[in-house]
Each structure stands twice: as C-alpha cells, then as structure tokens.
Design a protein around this motif. Structure first.
Motif, PDB file in Angstrom:
ATOM      1  N   GLU A  97       0.818  -1.228   0.000  1.00 12.10           N
ATOM      2  CA  GLU A  97       0.000   0.000   0.000  1.00 12.10           C
ATOM      3  C   GLU A  97       0.851   1.277   0.000  1.00 12.10           C
ATOM      4  O   GLU A  97       0.401   2.325   0.442  1.00 12.10           O
ATOM      5  N   HIS A 107      -2.461   2.294   8.335  1.00 14.23           N
ATOM      6  CA  HIS A 107      -3.579   1.591   7.694  1.00 14.23           C
ATOM      7  C   HIS A 107      -3.714   0.234   8.381  1.00 14.23           C
ATOM      8  O   HIS A 107      -2.718  -0.494   8.507  1.00 14.23           O
ATOM      9  N   HIS A 149      -6.644  -3.255   9.467  1.00  9.93           N
ATOM     10  CA  HIS A 149      -7.902  -3.957   9.258  1.00  9.93           C
ATOM     11  C   HIS A 149      -8.557  -4.173  10.634  1.00  9.93           C
ATOM     12  O   HIS A 149      -9.052  -5.259  10.919  1.00  9.93           O
ATOM     13  N   HIS A 180     -12.509  -3.395   3.388  1.00 10.19           N
ATOM     14  CA  HIS A 180     -11.063  -3.507   3.557  1.00 10.19           C
ATOM     15  C   HIS A 180     -10.604  -3.081   4.953  1.00 10.19           C
ATOM     16  O   HIS A 180     -10.164  -3.920   5.728  1.00 10.19           O
TER      17      HIS A 180
HETATM   18 ZN   LIG Z   1      -5.110  -3.425   3.867  1.00 12.60          ZN
END
Ligand SMILES: [Zn+2]
Length: 221
Positions: free
Chosen positions: A77, A96, A98, A159
């Motif tokens: 990412e 970032h 989850h 996501h």
């Molecule tokens: Zn991810």
C-alpha cells in the motif's frame, strides 16, 4: 542509517498496533515522512510486526516512490501512504489497518457518524467510506484521498481504515479513537440504532477540539 528516527518509530508503532489488537496478523502497514529530506519510511510487505527491524523498514522518495534504502519489499500500500502525504501537508504519520470494528463498518460500506463526540478527534464529524478498489492499486489511493476530505481518517470499503496525524503517536491515538467509535456505532446499530449528535453541537465540539489538551486553555472535554 538514513531516516533512522522514523524507521525506529515505524517498528515501535507496528508492535503497538499488533499488540493492541488493531490489526490481524501481518495485515496493515504504517509509515512516517521526513519532508525536509523528501522521503518516507514504510513497513515492509508481509512481515510479522515483531520481526521487523529498523533496517527492514523501506525508505522511498516522496515524489516518485522510488526505493532509496532498505533490503525488503515495501508494503503493497505504498501508493496509499504517498497519496495521503501529498494531499495532507500537515500529516507526518500514516497508519492503515484492518481493525475489527472499523472494518465491520467498511464491509457495510457505511460512514462513521457522530454516535460519540470523540469522533471529532479526526477533525470532522463524519468519517467517509471510500469506494471499493483492489488493495495496492492507484485507484484505491485516489479513492482514499478523495473521500478523506477534511478528516484525518477514512474507511476503505470491504477492507479497513486509514488514519494520519502529526507523527505516528498522533495517528496511533486517532486509530484507537476511531476503532472505539466504530465499535460503539456497531453496538448501537445492533441495539436498535444510536441517537446521533446534531451538526450544531458537533461544530461546537470540533471548535473545542482545536484547543483540547493544550495548556492554559479552558476548552476540553
Ligand atoms: Zn489493507
């Protein structure tokens, strides 16, 4: 080692994210920018957070994302992190993950709303859910930046979540707050729905947050 300070912080906060259950396994990624050098340090792809050493953290150029240092492959990412730094001049840390409750709402493609006043920690009264795009694509990074608006957080459809801040400490604190609000929104949804704080009061709270936590000011909780 170049960007030694930033690389150490990426290692440190990666462990915190993992240890505090804010992501699953090796999912998620984090970075820190050094704008004076025009570089950012990002976690490597697919490594256990407790195995990552500062030299595994990959250093990329902010303008073209070319690799400057680090023997590992950067997080898939990297484009998302680069896009946030380019869109948000005050941001110097991006995370970032989850995390379970943010991802729950993201899988419902639902924005986070003012079920609890602490949502204001993101600088807005609402956290949008960016339209779905495949992980690691330029399209996803564009969706993220377009949906963030004035907030320092955004959900990614089906996501997870992205947050940014003035440093990884601030981004991490924001991530924890966003996970909390997402959990409350989910729980209240299950119990029949929350009564959302209205726009006038949220404007008041956002104003108070501008001075929250600073000395010699009366505004706060
Ligand atoms: Zn991810």
């Amino acid at each position: 080692m170049i960007l030694e300070h930033e690389r150490h912080l990426v290692v440190e906060y990666g462990k915190k994210v993992s240890q505090n259950g804010l992501t699953e396994g090796t999912s998620g990624n984090l970075s820190m920018v050094n704008r004076a050098e025009g570089l950012f340090a990002i976690s490597p792809s697919g490594m256990d957070y407790f195995d990552i050493q500062p030299q595994d953290v990959v250093v990329l150029k902010l303008d073209d994302a070319s690799i400057v240092d680090g023997g590992r492959k950067p997080s898939s990412e990297w484009a998302l992190h680069q896009a946030v730094y380019q869109a948000k001049p005050l941001a110097s840390g991006v995370i970032h993950t989850h995390s379970t409750y943010c991802t729950t709402l993201a899988c419902m493609q639902q924005a986070m709303v003012a079920v609890h006043y602490i949502i204001a920690a993101c600088g807005a009264s609402r956290v949008e859910c960016a339209p779905y795009a495949t992980f690691g694509t330029k399209e996803l990074s564009e969706n993220v930046v377009n949906s963030m608006g004035g907030a320092n957080a955004v959900l990614l459809a089906n996501h997870g979540i992205v947050v940014c801040g003035k440093g990884l400490g601030e981004a991490y604190a924001l991530l924890k707050n966003m996970e909390y609000v997402a959990e409350i929104q989910w729980r209240t949804t299950c119990a029949g729905g929350a009564k959302v704080i209205d726009d006038t009061e949220m404007a008041n709270i956002l104003e108070r947050f501008k001075t929250y936590g600073q000395p010699k000011k009366t505004a706060g909780r």
